[in-house]
Design an enzyme around this catalytic site. Sequence first.
Site, PDB file in Angstrom:
ATOM      1  N   TYR A 196       7.747   3.156   0.560  1.00 42.04           N
ATOM      2  CA  TYR A 196       7.935   2.386  -0.858  1.00 42.04           C
ATOM      3  C   TYR A 196       5.893   2.177  -1.108  1.00 42.04           C
ATOM      4  CZ  TYR A 196       7.721  -1.371  -4.193  1.00 42.04           C
ATOM      5  OH  TYR A 196       7.525  -2.057  -5.513  1.00 42.04           O
ATOM      6  N   ASP A 255      -1.127   4.753   2.629  1.00 45.57           N
ATOM      7  CA  ASP A 255      -0.920   3.420   2.105  1.00 45.57           C
ATOM      8  C   ASP A 255      -0.909   2.414   2.811  1.00 45.57           C
ATOM      9  OD1 ASP A 255      -0.057   1.290   0.455  1.00 45.57           O
ATOM     10  OD2 ASP A 255       1.427   2.399  -0.300  1.00 45.57           O
ATOM     11  N   LYS A 294      -1.666  -7.083  -0.165  1.00 43.75           N
ATOM     12  CA  LYS A 294      -1.169  -8.138   0.606  1.00 43.75           C
ATOM     13  C   LYS A 294      -2.107  -8.811   1.419  1.00 43.75           C
ATOM     14  CE  LYS A 294       3.360  -6.254   0.128  1.00 43.75           C
ATOM     15  NZ  LYS A 294       3.727  -5.012   0.244  1.00 43.75           N
TER      16      LYS A 294
HETATM   17  C1  LIG Z   1       4.009  -4.002  -1.091  1.00 41.44           C
HETATM   18  C2  LIG Z   1       3.453  -2.555  -0.981  1.00 41.44           C
HETATM   19  C3  LIG Z   1       2.972  -2.109  -2.302  1.00 41.44           C
HETATM   20  C4  LIG Z   1       3.045  -2.589  -3.644  1.00 41.44           C
HETATM   21  O1  LIG Z   1       1.815  -3.791  -3.747  1.00 41.44           O
HETATM   22  P1  LIG Z   1       2.201  -4.715  -4.914  1.00 41.44           P
HETATM   23  O2  LIG Z   1       1.176  -5.859  -4.531  1.00 41.44           O
HETATM   24  O3  LIG Z   1       3.577  -5.334  -4.608  1.00 41.44           O
HETATM   25  O4  LIG Z   1       2.168  -4.136  -6.211  1.00 41.44           O
HETATM   26  C5  LIG Z   1       2.575  -0.700  -2.101  1.00 41.44           C
HETATM   27  N1  LIG Z   1       2.609  -0.095  -1.069  1.00 41.44           N
HETATM   28  C6  LIG Z   1       3.127  -0.488   0.025  1.00 41.44           C
HETATM   29  C7  LIG Z   1       3.040   0.152   1.352  1.00 41.44           C
HETATM   30  C8  LIG Z   1       3.387  -2.063   0.146  1.00 41.44           C
HETATM   31  O5  LIG Z   1       3.979  -2.597   1.083  1.00 41.44           O
END
Ligand SMILES: *Cc1c(COP(=O)(O)O)cnc(C)c1O
Length: 427
Positions: free
Chosen positions: A144, A239, A267
Site C-alpha cells: 500500500y 516506501d 507516520k
Molecule cells: C500509511 C502509508 C501510506 C499513506 O500515508 P498517509 O499519511 O495515510 O497518506 C503510504 N505508504 C505506506 C507504506 C503507508 O504505510
Amino acid sequence: MVNTQSKLLFEKAKNYFPGGVNSPVRAFRSVGGSPLFIEKGKGSHIWDADGNEFIDYCCSWGPLILGHANDKIINAVDITMRKGTSFGAPTKLENQLAELILSFNKYIQKIRFVSSGTEAVMSAIRLARGYTKRDKILKFEGCYHGHVDSLLVKAGSGLVTFGNSSSAGVPNSFVNETIVVPLNNKEAVIQAFNKFKNEIACIIIEPLPANNGLLIQGKEFLEFLREICSTNKTLLIFDEVISGFRYSFCGVAGMYNIQPDIITYGKIIGGGFPVGAYGSSKEIMSFISPEGDVYQAGTLSGNPVAMSAGIAQLTECLKPNFYLDLETKTKYLVDGINKINSFNLFKIFSLGSIFWIAFTKHETVKAAEEIDANSMSYFKILYHALLENGVYLGPSGYEVGFMSEAHSYEDIDNTIIAFEKSLKKLV
Ligand SMILES: *Cc1c(COP(=O)(O)O)cnc(C)c1O
C-alpha cells in the site's frame, strides 16, 4: 460493554461524512459493528466516548511510537504553538528536524517535508519520472502506498500485468503506466524488465510490507531489486512510511544496509501530526523545484507545530536501546500469546515492534495471494472479544499491531490474559 455514546455519535457522523468517517477503515466495516469514538488517550491506553478503557495497539496506525499524549511532545508543541502556528515561510524547526534525520541516516542526503505519506509517495513517483524521463512504474501486489492515483492498482491475471484500478475514478491511462507483480517473486520482476526494457522509471516497494498483513520479505529479494534497478537505470523507491523510524531509526534500509534511490517517510516522523517526507541523494533531489523542474509544493509543508512534534519524538527514538526495548516487549507479547494459543488457530508474525495476527496454517506468509480471505471471519470474532476484554487493535484482520514505548509489561500481561479469554469465544 456499553457503547451507547459511540453509536449515537456514529449515527450523527453518517449525516456529515461518507460512511460516517474521514478514512474508510475507521468505519469498522471489515469487523462489523459500530466504530468506537475515542475521547482521550494517555500512554498505552485509550478511552472511548462511553468511558471504556483499552490497551491500544493501533497507536493511530503507527505514528505514536511513544504512546498517546507524550509529555515531551506536548511541551514542545505547546511552546511552538504560542509563537504562531504557520507562516508559509521557512523556520529554524525545519532545519532542526532535517538535521536530526540526515545526520543519522546515510541513505539520504537531502529531504523535502510534505504533509502526509500519500503526498510523499506521489512526489517521489513524480521525481523518479522526472529524473529518468520514463513513465512506467512497477509496484507489488499487497503493498500500500497511500491513495495515489497511479498506485491504486491491483494485479490482473497473469504474472506480469498492467493491473486493474482498485478505485473508481482512476483513469485507464494511469493504470496503463503501472505494472503490478507479486511480492517475493524474482521471475515476475525479470519478466517485467524484459517486456518493458528502458521504460520503467522506478520500482516502488514497502521493504517491510505492513499494510496487507505483515509480508516479511527476505533481504535477498530486496538486494535483487537493488541490482536489477541499477542494471536498468531504474530508480528503487523504498516506501518507508510505516517502517521508517519504526523498525530502526533508519528503517529497513538501515537494518538491511540496502541503498535505495528515494525513500519516503510519514507516520512516526511527525510525532502524531501530519508530516510526510521524501529524501534522496543531493543529485536526484536537485531535480525538485525550485532547484530543478519537477514541481512540488505545499502551503502547510514543514509546519512548525508538526516539526516540533517530530523533533521531540525522533529525539526520544535516538535513545540507546530504544528499538531493542520495543522489540523485546513485542517478543514477550508474541511468546505469551503463542503459549496460550493451544488450538493453534492462528499465527502471530512479528518484526521489531510490529506484529500481525494471521489465521493461517502456513509457517510464513510472504505474498498477498497467500492470505486466505475467508480467515477474516475468525478475526472478526476475535476482534470483538478482545474489545470486550479491554484490548484495541486496528479494526481489520489485514492490519498490523504496533508496540509503543509506553506499553508496560503489565499491559502486555493483561493483553495475554485478554487473548486467552477471547480465544475461548473463538473455539
Ligand atoms: C500509511 C502509508 C501510506 C499513506 O500515508 P498517509 O499519511 O495515510 O497518506 C503510504 N505508504 C505506506 C507504506 C503507508 O504505510
